[in-house]
Scaffold this motif. Sequence first.
Motif, PDB file in Angstrom:
ATOM      1  N   GLU A 269      35.953  40.315  37.650  1.00 50.13           N
ATOM      2  CA  GLU A 269      35.594  38.715  37.834  1.00 50.13           C
ATOM      3  C   GLU A 269      34.235  38.441  37.900  1.00 50.13           C
ATOM      4  O   GLU A 269      33.275  38.998  38.680  1.00 50.13           O
ATOM      5  CB  GLU A 269      36.224  37.763  39.127  1.00 50.13           C
ATOM      6  CG  GLU A 269      36.010  36.545  39.283  1.00 50.13           C
ATOM      7  CD  GLU A 269      36.431  35.852  37.999  1.00 50.13           C
ATOM      8  OE1 GLU A 269      35.532  35.159  37.217  1.00 50.13           O
ATOM      9  OE2 GLU A 269      37.684  35.585  37.890  1.00 50.13           O
TER      10      GLU A 269
ATOM     11  N   ASP B 201      32.538  35.441  37.898  1.00 52.27           N
ATOM     12  CA  ASP B 201      32.234  34.521  38.764  1.00 52.27           C
ATOM     13  C   ASP B 201      32.135  34.899  39.915  1.00 52.27           C
ATOM     14  O   ASP B 201      33.117  35.091  40.971  1.00 52.27           O
ATOM     15  CB  ASP B 201      33.390  33.239  38.662  1.00 52.27           C
ATOM     16  CG  ASP B 201      32.909  32.056  39.338  1.00 52.27           C
ATOM     17  OD1 ASP B 201      32.637  32.238  40.722  1.00 52.27           O
ATOM     18  OD2 ASP B 201      33.100  30.854  39.098  1.00 52.27           O
TER      19      ASP B 201
ATOM     20  N   ASN C 115      32.028  42.974  37.786  1.00 50.08           N
ATOM     21  CA  ASN C 115      31.903  41.470  37.169  1.00 50.08           C
ATOM     22  C   ASN C 115      31.703  41.675  35.724  1.00 50.08           C
ATOM     23  O   ASN C 115      31.394  40.861  34.748  1.00 50.08           O
ATOM     24  CB  ASN C 115      30.557  40.774  37.636  1.00 50.08           C
ATOM     25  CG  ASN C 115      29.338  41.412  37.415  1.00 50.08           C
ATOM     26  OD1 ASN C 115      29.477  42.560  36.668  1.00 50.08           O
ATOM     27  ND2 ASN C 115      28.111  41.007  37.966  1.00 50.08           N
TER      28      ASN C 115
ATOM     29  N   ASP D 227      39.702  38.854  34.948  1.00 57.95           N
ATOM     30  CA  ASP D 227      39.541  37.636  34.074  1.00 57.95           C
ATOM     31  C   ASP D 227      39.798  38.118  32.647  1.00 57.95           C
ATOM     32  O   ASP D 227      39.621  39.097  32.466  1.00 57.95           O
ATOM     33  CB  ASP D 227      38.072  36.996  34.456  1.00 57.95           C
ATOM     34  CG  ASP D 227      38.039  35.703  34.022  1.00 57.95           C
ATOM     35  OD1 ASP D 227      38.882  35.059  33.651  1.00 57.95           O
ATOM     36  OD2 ASP D 227      36.860  35.174  34.241  1.00 57.95           O
TER      37      ASP D 227
ATOM     38  N   ARG E  25      35.259  25.507  37.559  1.00 57.99           N
ATOM     39  CA  ARG E  25      34.015  26.388  37.561  1.00 57.99           C
ATOM     40  C   ARG E  25      32.775  25.983  37.411  1.00 57.99           C
ATOM     41  O   ARG E  25      32.214  25.296  36.865  1.00 57.99           O
ATOM     42  CB  ARG E  25      34.332  27.652  36.392  1.00 57.99           C
ATOM     43  CG  ARG E  25      35.587  28.505  36.805  1.00 57.99           C
ATOM     44  CD  ARG E  25      35.718  29.290  35.736  1.00 57.99           C
ATOM     45  NE  ARG E  25      34.972  30.649  35.928  1.00 57.99           N
ATOM     46  CZ  ARG E  25      35.027  31.583  35.391  1.00 57.99           C
ATOM     47  NH1 ARG E  25      36.253  31.861  34.730  1.00 57.99           N
ATOM     48  NH2 ARG E  25      34.209  32.568  35.423  1.00 57.99           N
TER      49      ARG E  25
END
Length: 108
Positions: free
Chosen positions: A11, A13, A35, A55, A108
Amino acid sequence: MPSAANILLIEDDASLAANLCDVLKGEGFKVTACNRGDEGLRRASNDECDVVLTDLRLPGLGGLELVRQLHATQARLPVVLMTAHGTIETAIEATKLGATITCKSRSR
């Protein structure tokens, strides 16, 4: 007592990743986070994980391509694809590749 499942979380974020890690660890899972999609692919190939949470939109390697490459070498590895940008077409493609898809908040 069975050992805790090893989850690979991919992910980009940072805040969402930290929250997911906290929740999953609080439930007793072992979590490794990264990430980038290319880093996640490398970790899934080199480290033992029981499930991948990823994601859809990632730097380095997108979520669908990540699923495609993971399942080419580890066909039975469960992958959950998370997105705030899903479409019916994306869901169909992800499902055909063997992933489960879930939508996350767009805030987000």
